[in-house]
Design a protein around this motif. Sequence first.
Motif, PDB file in Angstrom:
ATOM      1  N   ALA A  64       0.777  -1.388  -0.008  1.00  0.00           N
ATOM      2  CA  ALA A  64       0.122   0.033   0.083  1.00  0.00           C
ATOM      3  C   ALA A  64       0.819   1.187   0.090  1.00  0.00           C
ATOM      4  CB  ALA A  64      -0.987  -0.114   1.272  1.00  0.00           C
ATOM      5  N   CYS A  65       1.895   1.082   0.574  1.00  0.00           N
ATOM      6  CA  CYS A  65       2.848   2.453   0.670  1.00  0.00           C
ATOM      7  C   CYS A  65       4.383   2.400   0.465  1.00  0.00           C
ATOM      8  CB  CYS A  65       2.638   2.946   2.417  1.00  0.00           C
ATOM      9  SG  CYS A  65       3.431   1.780   3.359  1.00  0.00           S
ATOM     10  N   GLY A  66       4.792   1.010   0.420  1.00  0.00           N
ATOM     11  CA  GLY A  66       6.071   0.690   0.103  1.00  0.00           C
ATOM     12  C   GLY A  66       7.178   0.921   1.340  1.00  0.00           C
ATOM     13  N   ASP A  67       6.553   1.215   2.493  1.00  0.00           N
ATOM     14  CA  ASP A  67       7.434   1.080   3.846  1.00  0.00           C
ATOM     15  C   ASP A  67       7.601  -0.302   4.057  1.00  0.00           C
ATOM     16  OD1 ASP A  67       7.048   3.727   4.007  1.00  0.00           O
ATOM     17  OD2 ASP A  67       5.586   3.589   5.470  1.00  0.00           O
ATOM     18  N   MET A  68       8.775  -0.608   4.896  1.00  0.00           N
ATOM     19  CA  MET A  68       9.354  -1.835   5.237  1.00  0.00           C
ATOM     20  C   MET A  68       9.498  -2.127   6.966  1.00  0.00           C
ATOM     21  SD  MET A  68      11.813  -2.230   2.016  1.00  0.00           S
ATOM     22  CE  MET A  68      12.038  -4.125   2.122  1.00  0.00           C
TER      23      MET A  68
ATOM     24  N   GLY B 287      10.035   3.095   7.920  1.00  0.00           N
ATOM     25  CA  GLY B 287       8.667   3.683   7.375  1.00  0.00           C
ATOM     26  C   GLY B 287       8.524   4.905   8.296  1.00  0.00           C
ATOM     27  N   CYS B 288       6.851   4.941   8.372  1.00  0.00           N
ATOM     28  CA  CYS B 288       6.160   6.075   8.931  1.00  0.00           C
ATOM     29  C   CYS B 288       6.183   5.855  10.669  1.00  0.00           C
ATOM     30  CB  CYS B 288       4.825   6.282   8.463  1.00  0.00           C
ATOM     31  SG  CYS B 288       3.798   4.808   9.079  1.00  0.00           S
ATOM     32  N   ALA B 289       5.613   6.662  11.148  1.00  0.00           N
ATOM     33  CA  ALA B 289       5.531   6.892  12.767  1.00  0.00           C
ATOM     34  C   ALA B 289       4.433   5.562  13.133  1.00  0.00           C
ATOM     35  CB  ALA B 289       4.724   8.021  13.197  1.00  0.00           C
ATOM     36  N   SER B 290       3.642   5.062  12.507  1.00  0.00           N
ATOM     37  CA  SER B 290       2.608   4.198  12.779  1.00  0.00           C
ATOM     38  C   SER B 290       3.368   2.761  12.374  1.00  0.00           C
ATOM     39  CB  SER B 290       1.272   4.192  12.423  1.00  0.00           C
ATOM     40  OG  SER B 290       1.246   4.661  11.101  1.00  0.00           O
ATOM     41  N   ASN B 291       3.940   2.796  11.586  1.00  0.00           N
ATOM     42  CA  ASN B 291       5.332   1.524  10.992  1.00  0.00           C
ATOM     43  C   ASN B 291       5.729   1.359  12.408  1.00  0.00           C
ATOM     44  OD1 ASN B 291       7.791   0.503  10.319  1.00  0.00           O
ATOM     45  ND2 ASN B 291       6.881   0.301   8.399  1.00  0.00           N
ATOM     46  N   ILE B 292       6.733   2.309  13.010  1.00  0.00           N
ATOM     47  CA  ILE B 292       7.328   2.083  14.298  1.00  0.00           C
ATOM     48  C   ILE B 292       6.616   1.662  15.102  1.00  0.00           C
ATOM     49  CG2 ILE B 292       9.040   3.315  15.757  1.00  0.00           C
ATOM     50  CD1 ILE B 292       9.692   5.085  13.223  1.00  0.00           C
TER      51      ILE B 292
ATOM     52  N   VAL C 113      -6.465   5.349   7.327  1.00  0.00           N
ATOM     53  CA  VAL C 113      -5.673   5.566   6.318  1.00  0.00           C
ATOM     54  C   VAL C 113      -4.140   4.762   6.905  1.00  0.00           C
ATOM     55  CG1 VAL C 113      -6.191   7.566   5.249  1.00  0.00           C
ATOM     56  CG2 VAL C 113      -4.607   7.626   7.010  1.00  0.00           C
ATOM     57  N   LYS C 114      -4.185   4.251   8.007  1.00  0.00           N
ATOM     58  CA  LYS C 114      -2.900   3.642   8.665  1.00  0.00           C
ATOM     59  C   LYS C 114      -3.119   1.928   9.001  1.00  0.00           C
ATOM     60  CE  LYS C 114       0.023   7.054   8.389  1.00  0.00           C
ATOM     61  NZ  LYS C 114       1.302   7.122   7.646  1.00  0.00           N
ATOM     62  N   ILE C 115      -4.320   1.867   8.797  1.00  0.00           N
ATOM     63  CA  ILE C 115      -4.575   0.242   9.343  1.00  0.00           C
ATOM     64  C   ILE C 115      -3.510  -0.576   8.555  1.00  0.00           C
ATOM     65  CG2 ILE C 115      -6.294  -1.727   8.726  1.00  0.00           C
ATOM     66  CD1 ILE C 115      -7.132   0.311  11.049  1.00  0.00           C
ATOM     67  N   HIS C 116      -3.003  -0.319   7.165  1.00  0.00           N
ATOM     68  CA  HIS C 116      -2.243  -1.346   6.557  1.00  0.00           C
ATOM     69  C   HIS C 116      -0.921  -1.510   7.178  1.00  0.00           C
ATOM     70  CE1 HIS C 116      -0.912   2.767   4.766  1.00  0.00           C
ATOM     71  NE2 HIS C 116       0.461   2.109   4.798  1.00  0.00           N
ATOM     72  N   CYS C 117      -0.595  -0.430   8.186  1.00  0.00           N
ATOM     73  CA  CYS C 117       0.723  -0.459   8.927  1.00  0.00           C
ATOM     74  C   CYS C 117       0.706  -1.640   9.890  1.00  0.00           C
ATOM     75  CB  CYS C 117       1.031   0.760   9.811  1.00  0.00           C
ATOM     76  SG  CYS C 117       0.946   2.325   8.800  1.00  0.00           S
ATOM     77  N   SER C 118      -0.556  -2.014  10.414  1.00  0.00           N
ATOM     78  CA  SER C 118      -0.763  -3.193  11.385  1.00  0.00           C
ATOM     79  C   SER C 118      -0.558  -4.378  10.762  1.00  0.00           C
ATOM     80  CB  SER C 118      -2.078  -2.855  12.306  1.00  0.00           C
ATOM     81  OG  SER C 118      -3.167  -3.046  11.285  1.00  0.00           O
ATOM     82  N   VAL C 119      -1.255  -4.378   9.328  1.00  0.00           N
ATOM     83  CA  VAL C 119      -1.124  -5.621   8.576  1.00  0.00           C
ATOM     84  C   VAL C 119       0.297  -5.818   8.144  1.00  0.00           C
ATOM     85  CG1 VAL C 119      -1.714  -6.491   6.141  1.00  0.00           C
ATOM     86  CG2 VAL C 119      -3.505  -5.226   7.351  1.00  0.00           C
ATOM     87  N   LEU C 120       0.928  -4.956   8.088  1.00  0.00           N
ATOM     88  CA  LEU C 120       2.492  -5.029   7.695  1.00  0.00           C
ATOM     89  C   LEU C 120       3.131  -5.816   8.885  1.00  0.00           C
ATOM     90  CD1 LEU C 120       4.944  -4.786   5.844  1.00  0.00           C
ATOM     91  CD2 LEU C 120       5.175  -2.389   6.547  1.00  0.00           C
ATOM     92  N   ALA C 121       2.752  -5.038  10.203  1.00  0.00           N
ATOM     93  CA  ALA C 121       3.495  -5.458  11.285  1.00  0.00           C
ATOM     94  C   ALA C 121       3.323  -7.101  11.478  1.00  0.00           C
ATOM     95  CB  ALA C 121       2.885  -4.770  12.398  1.00  0.00           C
TER      96      ALA C 121
HETATM   97 FE1  FES Z   1       2.824   2.287   5.407  1.00  0.00          FE
HETATM   98 FE2  FES Z   1       2.925   3.156   7.661  1.00  0.00          FE
HETATM   99  S1  FES Z   1       2.155   4.429   6.092  1.00  0.00           S
HETATM  100  S2  FES Z   1       3.632   1.240   6.881  1.00  0.00           S
END
Ligand code: FES
Length: 221
Positions: free
Chosen positions: A35-39, A62-67, A103-111
Amino acid sequence: MAIKYTPKVIQEFTNPENVGEIENANASSTEGSPACGDMITYNMIINPDTKIIEDIKFRSYGCASNIATASVATKIAKGKHIDEVMGLTPKAVTESLDGLPAVKIHCSVLAINGLKSAIRKWNEKYSDMEKSDEFKLDEETIVRALRNVINPETGVSIVKMNMVRMIEIETGKVYVELMMGDTDEMFFNNIEEETREHLEDLPGVLNVIIKLTEGKSYSFE
Ligand code: FES
């Protein structure tokens, strides 16, 4: 407009736990969000006898919510049996953070996906099933492997979402048909790649053919 985070997200972002690497890690993964390319990269020590995650650390790209989500995910996973972690959904992370902006739910999916990917790779290396001569490539083993393929849009397994429509096996060749239902087209490549990766890792699989079918809403198992 600025994104509004809960105090817990801000707390985890400003004081994340379990950051870094583990020198003698025996499980690891680096996963990106389609969704965003963060890792996120995870390193773990899984005890081969108890299958408990004894230590875990992460690096965020990645972003703040990635962390924040990775920090919470490591705290949830530490000390747990790998089967328990494989059963987690992104909700476990969002609930621990008192919610995330839509808009940040996908960060939890990645985690959560990152945790599962590290465990899956560890399992592939260590599992008794792979070492056993009795391993049989059949529909059941294919479905078991596909249970680990997560639809990044929903955070739910493609098996659970009833997206797997057909499985055929013929001397090392595996044919799988997936019904994409309401899935956003931007996730098609990711789902196809993940499916291929999980199936190609199975012993005896020489060739994987995946057909993505559009249309029809999916129904959950
Ligand atoms: Fe993509 Fe946070 S915006 S992991």
